[in-house]
Design a protein around this motif. Sequence first.
Motif, PDB file in Angstrom:
ATOM      1  N   SER A 197      46.258  35.623  43.379  1.00 34.20           N
ATOM      2  CA  SER A 197      46.350  36.997  43.832  1.00 34.20           C
ATOM      3  C   SER A 197      47.851  37.588  44.173  1.00 34.20           C
ATOM      4  O   SER A 197      47.858  38.742  43.859  1.00 34.20           O
TER       5      SER A 197
ATOM      6  N   ALA B 281      48.539  38.714  40.743  1.00 35.02           N
ATOM      7  CA  ALA B 281      47.644  39.994  40.327  1.00 35.02           C
ATOM      8  C   ALA B 281      48.542  41.238  41.339  1.00 35.02           C
ATOM      9  O   ALA B 281      48.457  42.333  40.513  1.00 35.02           O
ATOM     10  N   ASP B 282      48.754  40.945  42.335  1.00 33.56           N
ATOM     11  CA  ASP B 282      49.473  41.956  43.239  1.00 33.56           C
ATOM     12  C   ASP B 282      50.786  42.571  42.545  1.00 33.56           C
ATOM     13  O   ASP B 282      50.961  43.772  42.386  1.00 33.56           O
ATOM     14  N   ASP B 283      51.483  41.625  42.000  1.00 33.97           N
ATOM     15  CA  ASP B 283      52.957  41.805  41.413  1.00 33.97           C
ATOM     16  C   ASP B 283      52.402  42.719  40.072  1.00 33.97           C
ATOM     17  O   ASP B 283      53.281  43.847  39.647  1.00 33.97           O
TER      18      ASP B 283
ATOM     19  N   LEU C 284      49.605  44.408  39.398  1.00 34.20           N
ATOM     20  CA  LEU C 284      49.280  45.833  39.692  1.00 34.20           C
ATOM     21  C   LEU C 284      50.476  46.819  40.200  1.00 34.20           C
ATOM     22  O   LEU C 284      50.333  47.932  40.009  1.00 34.20           O
ATOM     23  N   LYS C 285      51.349  46.220  40.898  1.00 36.43           N
ATOM     24  CA  LYS C 285      52.480  47.080  41.265  1.00 36.43           C
ATOM     25  C   LYS C 285      53.359  47.551  40.412  1.00 36.43           C
ATOM     26  O   LYS C 285      54.048  48.488  40.266  1.00 36.43           O
TER      27      LYS C 285
ATOM     28  N   ASP D 150      25.998  55.241  43.131  1.00 33.68           N
ATOM     29  CA  ASP D 150      25.693  56.310  43.888  1.00 33.68           C
ATOM     30  C   ASP D 150      24.352  55.986  44.611  1.00 33.68           C
ATOM     31  O   ASP D 150      24.337  56.396  45.821  1.00 33.68           O
TER      32      ASP D 150
ATOM     33  N   THR E 145      35.442  56.407  51.741  1.00 28.47           N
ATOM     34  CA  THR E 145      34.936  57.361  50.367  1.00 28.47           C
ATOM     35  C   THR E 145      34.582  56.198  49.241  1.00 28.47           C
ATOM     36  O   THR E 145      34.882  55.348  49.183  1.00 28.47           O
TER      37      THR E 145
ATOM     38  N   GLU F  20      37.760  55.394  47.548  1.00 33.13           N
ATOM     39  CA  GLU F  20      38.395  54.080  48.105  1.00 33.13           C
ATOM     40  C   GLU F  20      37.815  52.895  47.917  1.00 33.13           C
ATOM     41  O   GLU F  20      38.394  51.784  47.696  1.00 33.13           O
TER      42      GLU F  20
ATOM     43  N   GLN G 262      38.604  51.776  44.782  1.00 36.10           N
ATOM     44  CA  GLN G 262      40.076  51.369  44.298  1.00 36.10           C
ATOM     45  C   GLN G 262      40.021  49.868  44.926  1.00 36.10           C
ATOM     46  O   GLN G 262      40.673  49.175  44.269  1.00 36.10           O
ATOM     47  N   ASN G 263      39.498  49.787  46.107  1.00 34.45           N
ATOM     48  CA  ASN G 263      39.634  48.361  46.761  1.00 34.45           C
ATOM     49  C   ASN G 263      38.829  47.320  45.809  1.00 34.45           C
ATOM     50  O   ASN G 263      39.464  46.036  45.563  1.00 34.45           O
TER      51      ASN G 263
ATOM     52  N   GLU H 183      40.974  46.378  42.719  1.00 38.70           N
ATOM     53  CA  GLU H 183      41.905  45.435  42.881  1.00 38.70           C
ATOM     54  C   GLU H 183      41.263  44.022  43.022  1.00 38.70           C
ATOM     55  O   GLU H 183      41.877  42.900  42.468  1.00 38.70           O
ATOM     56  N   PHE H 184      40.348  44.060  43.843  1.00 38.57           N
ATOM     57  CA  PHE H 184      39.807  42.725  44.124  1.00 38.57           C
ATOM     58  C   PHE H 184      39.201  42.045  42.888  1.00 38.57           C
ATOM     59  O   PHE H 184      39.193  40.716  42.572  1.00 38.57           O
TER      60      PHE H 184
ATOM     61  N   SER I  71      41.619  40.593  40.939  1.00 35.95           N
ATOM     62  CA  SER I  71      42.185  39.249  41.340  1.00 35.95           C
ATOM     63  C   SER I  71      41.377  38.033  41.056  1.00 35.95           C
ATOM     64  O   SER I  71      41.663  36.970  40.440  1.00 35.95           O
TER      65      SER I  71
END
Lengths: 403, 71
Positions: A261, A264-266, A268-269, A316, A325, A328, A331-332, A335-336, A339
């Motif tokens: 993870s 993955a963070d790296d 994504l950044k 929906d 929202t 959001e 987006q979360n 990312e998850f 990972s």
Amino acid sequence: MKRVVALEKDSKIDSCKDDPDFSHRLVSNYTFDEVEALTEEIEEEGQTLEEVRWIKELLSHHQDESDNILFESLRRLQLMELTVDVLKVPFQVCRQIPELSLSSGNYIAGVCNELGLMGARAASTQAVRSRMKSVKNIQKITKAMKMVASSKLRGVQNKTINSRGLWQPFTALLGDAPSVDVKKNVIVVITSDKGLCGGINSTSAKVSKFLYKLTSGPEKDTKFVVLGDKGKVLLVREFNNSIELTVSGLQKLPLNYTQISVLADDILKNVEYDALRIVYNKFQSVMSFLPSVSTILSPETAEKESEAGGILGELDSYEIEGGETKAEILQNLAEFQFSCLLYNAAMENACSELGARMSSMDNSSKNAGEMLDRLTLSYNRTRQASITTELSEIISGAAALTG
Amino acid sequence: MASSGAAVPFWRAAGMTYISYSNICTSLVRSCLKEPHRSNAANREKVHFAISKWSNGKPESPTIRSDSATE
């Protein structure tokens, strides 16, 4: 004991050789038995049969033959590299034949002394012998590597099967869209750091090259992120301008989710993407690995796709808690999802790598064994051919002297 | 379908991704454990790899990410 045995074998040899001379010899049974026993044991080696028959006849008529010829035949025995049991016999032969020891006894006795050592032609077979030694060592090493890989595989396989549960809810929720057409693609290739694992790294590289061609075009941008040294080497020649990141040293510690993870963070950044594609080898069984691609969409792309319908369009219908929202959440989730999928892909690839290494090391040990057999045969052939050459030299030399 | 109107959570405003947020929460939970589970869990937290960015087809010198706690 040996004499009794030799007498019995006498009849056997008689029947298979059909030599009429046997019944008419003038030698004492004593000597002949010794020679017979010697011959019997030599027969088991097989290919020296003809020469040995000849020598036996010579020795059985030893009063008639000259010392030189007797010397030649004993030297021939020496060169045959006989076993220790057999060697005792000619030793006794020399001591018990007074005629032999009286005349050029020292000479012949000396030869008999040497019957325990290697033949004179050891030098030419040295090359083959050293080759056999190295092949044997290689076989030992590959067997050990196979054991190590199989023991590691057991542990990793459990973790992999457990990690498959991570992405299944994602696929149920968001679907898998491998054919999505986006502008910015990032291909994450998972390979190994170490080699000797069969063809899995090259198949991953092939799939990623194919993906690159598939997703490239006008206005489209495809980049690579390579995990593992082997993939870097395979892709750097063609695509070094498209490589964004390379990662190595992942396999020093056992794989865990935290490590992946952070990675993955790296990723994504550092990269911009519309769609991420992970290329890895899925582990079906110890023998078979399936190159696979997993796709993750960025939140914006997911929004676009959900407008188009399909599984994403049903997002929906889900209720969103917590006052966030949909964007959001997406987006979360994206990312998850990345990972989790990366973790699963890395585990599957590790399993495949270990399985491929196991089977390729197994094949190498088998091949080494076969090579060893072939080398042994050729070694024996070389040895016997050189002995025959030397023998014919001796004989022609002796004939020149006496003739 | 709302667009990016509503207030973003504090961590995203601070520049973290969801992954790093969840990792920090995980390490917090792990530190609540008692021995021996704590050391078992600590083994699952180890991170070590070397990452290098490429520019113009050439790799720059790799930076080693080696932390036992998450970022």
